[in-house]
Design an enzyme around this catalytic site. Structure first.
Site, PDB file in Angstrom:
ATOM      1  N   LYS A 182     -10.374 -46.460  -8.468  1.00  0.00           N
ATOM      2  CA  LYS A 182     -10.330 -45.359  -9.442  1.00  0.00           C
ATOM      3  C   LYS A 182      -9.845 -45.927 -10.764  1.00  0.00           C
ATOM      4  CE  LYS A 182     -11.121 -40.897  -9.519  1.00  0.00           C
ATOM      5  NZ  LYS A 182     -12.010 -40.100  -8.641  1.00  0.00           N
TER       6      LYS A 182
ATOM      7  N   ASP B  77     -15.682 -38.754 -13.336  1.00  0.00           N
ATOM      8  CA  ASP B  77     -14.679 -37.859 -12.741  1.00  0.00           C
ATOM      9  C   ASP B  77     -14.347 -36.874 -13.870  1.00  0.00           C
ATOM     10  OD1 ASP B  77     -12.818 -37.644 -10.192  1.00  0.00           O
ATOM     11  OD2 ASP B  77     -11.487 -37.313 -11.873  1.00  0.00           O
TER      12      ASP B  77
HETATM   13  P1  NDP Z   1     -15.070 -31.910 -15.228  1.00  0.00           P
HETATM   14  O1  NDP Z   1     -14.364 -32.624 -16.289  1.00  0.00           O
HETATM   15  O2  NDP Z   1     -16.545 -31.770 -15.299  1.00  0.00           O
HETATM   16  O3  NDP Z   1     -14.470 -30.452 -15.031  1.00  0.00           O
HETATM   17  C1  NDP Z   1     -13.123 -30.257 -14.748  1.00  0.00           C
HETATM   18  C2  NDP Z   1     -12.843 -28.765 -14.669  1.00  0.00           C
HETATM   19  O4  NDP Z   1     -11.528 -28.573 -14.186  1.00  0.00           O
HETATM   20  C3  NDP Z   1     -12.921 -28.081 -16.002  1.00  0.00           C
HETATM   21  O5  NDP Z   1     -13.280 -26.748 -15.838  1.00  0.00           O
HETATM   22  C4  NDP Z   1     -11.475 -28.205 -16.490  1.00  0.00           C
HETATM   23  O6  NDP Z   1     -11.094 -27.264 -17.471  1.00  0.00           O
HETATM   24  C5  NDP Z   1     -10.715 -27.984 -15.212  1.00  0.00           C
HETATM   25  N1  NDP Z   1      -9.423 -28.664 -15.301  1.00  0.00           N
HETATM   26  C6  NDP Z   1      -9.216 -29.989 -15.516  1.00  0.00           C
HETATM   27  N2  NDP Z   1      -7.907 -30.272 -15.573  1.00  0.00           N
HETATM   28  C7  NDP Z   1      -7.282 -29.099 -15.410  1.00  0.00           C
HETATM   29  C8  NDP Z   1      -5.926 -28.729 -15.363  1.00  0.00           C
HETATM   30  N3  NDP Z   1      -4.942 -29.643 -15.515  1.00  0.00           N
HETATM   31  N4  NDP Z   1      -5.643 -27.424 -15.151  1.00  0.00           N
HETATM   32  C9  NDP Z   1      -6.636 -26.509 -14.998  1.00  0.00           C
HETATM   33  N5  NDP Z   1      -7.944 -26.803 -15.020  1.00  0.00           N
HETATM   34  C10 NDP Z   1      -8.255 -28.070 -15.233  1.00  0.00           C
HETATM   35  O7  NDP Z   1     -14.651 -32.654 -13.875  1.00  0.00           O
HETATM   36  P2  NDP Z   1     -15.336 -32.583 -12.442  1.00  0.00           P
HETATM   37  O8  NDP Z   1     -15.953 -31.263 -12.213  1.00  0.00           O
HETATM   38  O9  NDP Z   1     -16.152 -33.800 -12.285  1.00  0.00           O
HETATM   39  O10 NDP Z   1     -14.063 -32.761 -11.484  1.00  0.00           O
HETATM   40  C11 NDP Z   1     -13.367 -31.668 -10.938  1.00  0.00           C
HETATM   41  C12 NDP Z   1     -12.576 -32.119  -9.721  1.00  0.00           C
HETATM   42  O11 NDP Z   1     -13.472 -32.644  -8.738  1.00  0.00           O
HETATM   43  C13 NDP Z   1     -11.562 -33.238  -9.974  1.00  0.00           C
HETATM   44  O12 NDP Z   1     -10.478 -33.071  -9.084  1.00  0.00           O
HETATM   45  C14 NDP Z   1     -12.335 -34.497  -9.583  1.00  0.00           C
HETATM   46  O13 NDP Z   1     -11.474 -35.555  -9.237  1.00  0.00           O
HETATM   47  C15 NDP Z   1     -13.091 -33.968  -8.382  1.00  0.00           C
HETATM   48  N6  NDP Z   1     -14.275 -34.715  -7.978  1.00  0.00           N
HETATM   49  C16 NDP Z   1     -15.294 -34.951  -8.855  1.00  0.00           C
HETATM   50  C17 NDP Z   1     -16.428 -35.604  -8.428  1.00  0.00           C
HETATM   51  C18 NDP Z   1     -17.596 -35.815  -9.314  1.00  0.00           C
HETATM   52  O14 NDP Z   1     -18.617 -36.318  -8.822  1.00  0.00           O
HETATM   53  N7  NDP Z   1     -17.556 -35.455 -10.575  1.00  0.00           N
HETATM   54  C19 NDP Z   1     -16.544 -36.110  -7.061  1.00  0.00           C
HETATM   55  C20 NDP Z   1     -15.458 -35.719  -6.189  1.00  0.00           C
HETATM   56  C21 NDP Z   1     -14.371 -35.074  -6.666  1.00  0.00           C
HETATM   57  P3  NDP Z   1     -10.924 -27.741 -18.994  1.00  0.00           P
HETATM   58  O15 NDP Z   1     -12.315 -27.979 -19.484  1.00  0.00           O
HETATM   59  O16 NDP Z   1     -10.251 -26.599 -19.648  1.00  0.00           O
HETATM   60  O17 NDP Z   1     -10.090 -28.979 -18.964  1.00  0.00           O
HETATM   61  O1  2IT Z   2     -13.607 -38.416  -6.700  1.00  0.00           O
HETATM   62  C1  2IT Z   2     -14.769 -38.839  -6.540  1.00  0.00           C
HETATM   63  O2  2IT Z   2     -15.250 -39.030  -5.432  1.00  0.00           O
HETATM   64  C2  2IT Z   2     -15.572 -39.108  -7.735  1.00  0.00           C
HETATM   65  N1  2IT Z   2     -15.107 -38.839  -8.839  1.00  0.00           N
HETATM   66  C3  2IT Z   2     -16.934 -39.708  -7.615  1.00  0.00           C
HETATM   67  C4  2IT Z   2     -16.847 -41.197  -7.441  1.00  0.00           C
HETATM   68  C5  2IT Z   2     -18.158 -41.939  -7.451  1.00  0.00           C
HETATM   69  O3  2IT Z   2     -18.072 -43.171  -7.417  1.00  0.00           O
HETATM   70  O4  2IT Z   2     -19.229 -41.335  -7.481  1.00  0.00           O
END
Ligand code: NDP
Ligand code: 2IT
Length: 443
Positions: A121, A161
């Site tokens: 990460k 992420d």
């Molecule tokens: P994005 O940046 O696309 O979206 C994040 C979302 O979460 C936004 O709506 C954001 O709101 C909100 N958010 C972020 N930080 C906070 C906070 N401190 N308090 C409240 N809301 C918050 O990220 P992703 O959708 O990619 O990721 C979301 C989650 O999923 C994370 O935990 C990430 O680690 C996990 N994840 C992502 C993967 C991926 O493929 N993208 C894979 C597996 C897990 P705002 O815009 O207001 O900050």
């Molecule tokens: O938390 C996660 O699994 C991710 N942000 C995606 C990682 C990846 O290598 O696609």
């Protein structure tokens, strides 16, 4: 808990890392008891320690030509079963301990996917919010000027992420290509479909979470169709969790961002979803604007967990669902909780769900669709070929079905049927631990 205590003593400030380690160590204890070989090989002591940490400074120029400075990190956690793999997070809250929690979780998640990927990460305390495209490009280029030397298709393959989506990956890939004069190595995943990205990668985490949830519901003779679903977040994962829920006939009543939560009692429509996609991915606006445009309830600082729902999908960030909120969901009759985010439920919240026999999937199982499809992107890059959206989606679906049955069967084997937290942690652990034992004490 000797290993846990030593983790806390070594890095007392890294609270979220302690939390992630506690959850894993507690749940894998029966497996460690059952197979003494892991103790003999000091697997626990070794598995909590990252193989390597890289930290560096990232200077870049803002729109006024002024030099700004951020910190960059990459944690190469565990490569026993494959090259390090895991996303970059760009968010002002990024510090070493946060990335250690995410890298540790990623290691177990990647093992569960069944694909040959180790855990890693990285990221930065850079905040893309409110920045111009040129500022983001300047930052990403500078970040890659250091990062390029640490990554590669057989070494470490980052992706997105929080705060890192298609735009950021594009700039970073462009910088990597210019610095190294190498194209087509699959050094990053989540690339655009025009330059080596996999179809369905943007959708994969959200879709995968819903596929997993559907599998959990099936074990109780239920299905998502007709269910009321509360989703948190409105970023990549939330967007596609909502889309798939709608496609499967569920009623989605909430989405949120870090400022607040919208409540749509009649359920979001496809038109609403299209509007939100434009709001979040093109205009980069706030969810409050949806409430203003469609005249629905918006609670500043609010969360979805106060509303009655059958299924809750936390898809925003860590520790966004605490014990009290978990109890409210249980009191309101929630059937299933599918973690789309990484560690969105606190330890207290998890205990409440598990003790109340709620269908509860830990993120390392149910959000693994994203990294799995990254693995499929790597496979396509290696073949110098691509698969259709249908092919990738089908493979993703099958992987989620497999992860579900692995977690389900492992929980049963260890005498706790239905405890996906136990099942996922043990199954993820066993594969890595066996690989570490096989590769000798230096691995
Ligand atoms: P994005 O940046 O696309 O979206 C994040 C979302 O979460 C936004 O709506 C954001 O709101 C909100 N958010 C972020 N930080 C906070 C906070 N401190 N308090 C409240 N809301 C918050 O990220 P992703 O959708 O990619 O990721 C979301 C989650 O999923 C994370 O935990 C990430 O680690 C996990 N994840 C992502 C993967 C991926 O493929 N993208 C894979 C597996 C897990 P705002 O815009 O207001 O900050
Ligand atoms: O938390 C996660 O699994 C991710 N942000 C995606 C990682 C990846 O290598 O696609």
């Amino acid at each position: 808990m000797r290993v846990y205590n030593s983790v806390v003593e070594k890095d007392p400030a890294q609270k979220v890392f302690h939390q992630a380690v506690f959850e894993v160590l507690e749940n894998i204890a029966p497996a460690v008891e059952k197979f003494p070989i892991y103790k003999e090989h000091k697997i626990l002591e070794r598995i909590v320690e990252p193989e390597r940490i890289v930290q560096f400074r990232v200077p870049w120029k803002d729109r006024d030509g002024e030099i700004q400075l951020n910190r960059g990190f990459r944690i190469q956690y565990n490569s026993a079963i494959g090259p390090y793999k895991g996303g970059f997070r760009f968010h002002p809250t990024v510090v070493l301990g946060l990335l250690k929690f995410l890298g540790f979780e990623q290691t177990f998640k990647n093992s569960l996917t069944g694909l040959p990927m180790g855990g890693g990460k990285g990221g930065s305390d850079f905040d893309p919010k409110g920045k111009t495209d040129s500022e983001v490009e300047s930052f990403c280029t500078s970040f890659m000027m250091e990062m390029y030397r640490h990554i590669g298709q057989f070494v470490d393959v980052p992706a997105g992420d929080i705060g890192v989506g298609a735009r950021e990956i594009g700039y970073m890939y462009g910088a990597f290509r210019k610095i190294t004069n190498v194209h087509g190595t699959g050094v990053l995943t989540g690339k655009g479909p025009r330059y080596g990205g996999s179809l369905i990668r943007p959708q994969a985490t959200g879709y995968g979470n819903v596929y997993f949830c559907e599998e959990m519901l099936k074990t109780k003779g239920e299905e998502l169709k007709g269910k009321v679903v509360a989703v948190s977040g409105s970023g990549n994962v939330a967007q596609y969790a909502v889309e798939k829920s709608l496609q499967l006939g569920a009623k989605v009543i909430t989405m949120s961002d870090s400022n607040g939560c919208i409540y749509v009692p009649d359920g979001l429509t496809k038109e609403h979803w299209d509007w939100i996609m434009e709001l979040k991915n093109v205009r980069r606006g706030r969810i409050k604007e949806f409430a203003e445009r469609f005249n629905v309830e918006y609670t500043k600082g609010g969360k979805p967990w106060v509303y009655k729902c059958d299924v809750a999908l936390p898809c925003a960030t860590q520790n966004e669902l605490n014990g009290e909120e978990a109890q409210t969901l249980v009191d309101n009759g929630v059937l299933a909780v599918g973690e789309g985010a990484n560690m969105p439920t606190t330890l207290e919240g998890i205990i409440i769900f598990v003790e109340n026999k709620i269908l509860f999937s830990p993120g390392k199982a149910s959000n693994a669709g994203g990294v799995s499809t990254s693995g499929l992107e790597m496979a396509q890059n290696s073949q110098r070929y691509f698969w259709s959206a249908e092919e990738v989606d089908q493979k993703l679906h099958q992987i989620m079905v497999n992860i579900h049955s692995t977690a389900y069967e492992t929980a049963k084997l260890f005498g706790q049927p239905g405890n996906y937290v136990l099942g996922a942690n043990i199954a993820g652990f066993l594969k890595i631990a066996d690989a570490m034992v096989a590769q000798g004490h230096l691995a």
